[in-house]
Design a protein around this motif. Structure first.
Motif, PDB file in Angstrom:
ATOM      1  N   MET A  97       0.816  -1.197   0.000  1.00  0.00           N
ATOM      2  CA  MET A  97       0.000   0.000   0.000  1.00  0.00           C
ATOM      3  C   MET A  97       0.865   1.268   0.000  1.00  0.00           C
ATOM      4  N   LYS A  98       2.052   1.188   0.636  1.00  0.00           N
ATOM      5  CA  LYS A  98       2.951   2.342   0.654  1.00  0.00           C
ATOM      6  C   LYS A  98       3.359   2.734  -0.766  1.00  0.00           C
ATOM      7  N   ASN A  99       3.612   1.744  -1.622  1.00  0.00           N
ATOM      8  CA  ASN A  99       4.009   2.029  -3.001  1.00  0.00           C
ATOM      9  C   ASN A  99       2.907   2.776  -3.743  1.00  0.00           C
ATOM     10  N   VAL A 100       1.678   2.339  -3.578  1.00  0.00           N
ATOM     11  CA  VAL A 100       0.538   2.970  -4.257  1.00  0.00           C
ATOM     12  C   VAL A 100       0.389   4.419  -3.812  1.00  0.00           C
ATOM     13  N   ILE A 101       0.497   4.645  -2.535  1.00  0.00           N
ATOM     14  CA  ILE A 101       0.384   6.009  -2.005  1.00  0.00           C
ATOM     15  C   ILE A 101       1.549   6.866  -2.500  1.00  0.00           C
ATOM     16  N   ALA A 102       2.756   6.317  -2.491  1.00  0.00           N
ATOM     17  CA  ALA A 102       3.942   7.061  -2.951  1.00  0.00           C
ATOM     18  C   ALA A 102       3.823   7.421  -4.427  1.00  0.00           C
ATOM     19  N   VAL A 103       3.355   6.486  -5.252  1.00  0.00           N
ATOM     20  CA  VAL A 103       3.177   6.770  -6.678  1.00  0.00           C
ATOM     21  C   VAL A 103       2.120   7.850  -6.869  1.00  0.00           C
ATOM     22  N   GLY A 104       1.054   7.781  -6.113  1.00  0.00           N
ATOM     23  CA  GLY A 104      -0.002   8.798  -6.215  1.00  0.00           C
ATOM     24  C   GLY A 104       0.493  10.186  -5.842  1.00  0.00           C
ATOM     25  N   ILE A 105       1.224  10.282  -4.750  1.00  0.00           N
ATOM     26  CA  ILE A 105       1.764  11.575  -4.315  1.00  0.00           C
ATOM     27  C   ILE A 105       2.805  12.078  -5.315  1.00  0.00           C
ATOM     28  N   GLY A 106       3.718  11.195  -5.718  1.00  0.00           N
ATOM     29  CA  GLY A 106       4.735  11.577  -6.697  1.00  0.00           C
ATOM     30  C   GLY A 106       4.115  11.971  -8.029  1.00  0.00           C
ATOM     31  N   GLY A 107       3.123  11.206  -8.473  1.00  0.00           N
ATOM     32  CA  GLY A 107       2.445  11.516  -9.731  1.00  0.00           C
ATOM     33  C   GLY A 107       1.739  12.861  -9.689  1.00  0.00           C
ATOM     34  N   ALA A 108       1.092  13.146  -8.578  1.00  0.00           N
ATOM     35  CA  ALA A 108       0.420  14.437  -8.428  1.00  0.00           C
ATOM     36  C   ALA A 108       1.437  15.583  -8.467  1.00  0.00           C
ATOM     37  N   ALA A 109       2.563  15.405  -7.793  1.00  0.00           N
ATOM     38  CA  ALA A 109       3.597  16.442  -7.781  1.00  0.00           C
ATOM     39  C   ALA A 109       4.185  16.644  -9.175  1.00  0.00           C
ATOM     40  N   GLY A 110       4.477  15.546  -9.872  1.00  0.00           N
ATOM     41  CA  GLY A 110       5.034  15.643 -11.222  1.00  0.00           C
ATOM     42  C   GLY A 110       4.065  16.291 -12.192  1.00  0.00           C
ATOM     43  N   THR A 111       2.806  15.918 -12.107  1.00  0.00           N
ATOM     44  CA  THR A 111       1.793  16.498 -12.980  1.00  0.00           C
ATOM     45  C   THR A 111       1.621  17.986 -12.700  1.00  0.00           C
ATOM     46  N   TYR A 112       1.654  18.352 -11.436  1.00  0.00           N
ATOM     47  CA  TYR A 112       1.555  19.765 -11.067  1.00  0.00           C
ATOM     48  C   TYR A 112       2.730  20.555 -11.632  1.00  0.00           C
ATOM     49  N   LEU A 113       3.941  20.027 -11.533  1.00  0.00           N
ATOM     50  CA  LEU A 113       5.121  20.707 -12.094  1.00  0.00           C
ATOM     51  C   LEU A 113       4.978  20.877 -13.608  1.00  0.00           C
TER      52      LEU A 113
ATOM     53  N   LYS B  73      22.838   2.722  -4.433  1.00  0.00           N
ATOM     54  CA  LYS B  73      22.169   2.701  -3.134  1.00  0.00           C
ATOM     55  C   LYS B  73      20.858   1.937  -3.265  1.00  0.00           C
ATOM     56  N   THR B  74      20.390   1.372  -2.208  1.00  0.00           N
ATOM     57  CA  THR B  74      19.141   0.623  -2.245  1.00  0.00           C
ATOM     58  C   THR B  74      18.122   1.272  -1.311  1.00  0.00           C
ATOM     59  N   PRO B  75      17.294   2.171  -1.864  1.00  0.00           N
ATOM     60  CA  PRO B  75      16.279   2.790  -1.020  1.00  0.00           C
ATOM     61  C   PRO B  75      15.082   1.848  -0.839  1.00  0.00           C
ATOM     62  N   ARG B  76      14.186   2.223  -0.017  1.00  0.00           N
ATOM     63  CA  ARG B  76      12.961   1.447   0.165  1.00  0.00           C
ATOM     64  C   ARG B  76      12.171   1.447  -1.146  1.00  0.00           C
ATOM     65  N   ASP B  77      11.418   0.392  -1.370  1.00  0.00           N
ATOM     66  CA  ASP B  77      10.649   0.261  -2.610  1.00  0.00           C
ATOM     67  C   ASP B  77       9.690   1.427  -2.827  1.00  0.00           C
ATOM     68  N   TRP B  78       9.071   1.913  -1.764  1.00  0.00           N
ATOM     69  CA  TRP B  78       8.106   2.988  -1.929  1.00  0.00           C
ATOM     70  C   TRP B  78       8.780   4.292  -2.361  1.00  0.00           C
ATOM     71  N   VAL B  79      10.036   4.480  -1.983  1.00  0.00           N
ATOM     72  CA  VAL B  79      10.783   5.670  -2.416  1.00  0.00           C
ATOM     73  C   VAL B  79      11.063   5.577  -3.911  1.00  0.00           C
ATOM     74  N   LYS B  80      11.532   4.422  -4.359  1.00  0.00           N
ATOM     75  CA  LYS B  80      11.787   4.212  -5.785  1.00  0.00           C
ATOM     76  C   LYS B  80      10.504   4.385  -6.599  1.00  0.00           C
TER      77      LYS B  80
END
Length: 124
Positions: free
Chosen positions: A1-17, A54-61
């Motif tokens: 679920m963390k990945n889905v939330i991270a993609v949603g937040i990242g996608g919203a930020a990228g689309t806004y930019l 480096k190996t970050p957490r999956d949700w960060v990637k």
């Protein structure tokens, strides 16, 4: 679920930019889309290079890669812009737009990848 939330937040930020960039530039030529795709290629290259070391957490990637970069860049708008230029009898600008976007996108991704690896601590 963390990945889905991270993609949603990242996608919203990228689309806004992407929206901000496009509203600040003239609409007669798709320079905004070209800038977004080239700088997005650089950013994804940087992240990919960093993540190769480096190996970050999956949700960060997921949030930064698929989310932020996916929302910020757009191949479909690039394709539609190219068709619009071509059908508007702007053949030379359409070819120039395709070449510059694709060539610089790939070059910037390669530069970003190398820089990301170096920043991550891997000696090239």
């Amino acid at each position: 679920m963390k990945n889905v939330i991270a993609v949603g937040i990242g996608g919203a930020a990228g689309t806004y930019l992407r929206y901000i960039i496009n509203t600040q530039l003239p609409a007669d030529f798709p320079v905004g889309t070209m800038i977004e795709n080239i700088t997005g290629s650089l950013l994804l290259g940087l992240l990919s290079g960093w993540f190769a070391v480096k190996t970050p957490r999956d949700w960060v990637k997921a949030g930064l890669g698929a989310g932020l970069c996916g929302g910020y860049t757009t191949f479909s708008t690039f394709a539609a812009d190219t068709v619009d230029l071509y059908t508007g009898q702007m053949i030379a600008p359409a070819v120039w737009y395709m070449f510059v976007t694709l060539f610089l996108g790939i070059i910037f991704a390669m530069i970003g990848f190398a820089a990301g690896q170096k920043a991550g601590g891997e000696h090239l």
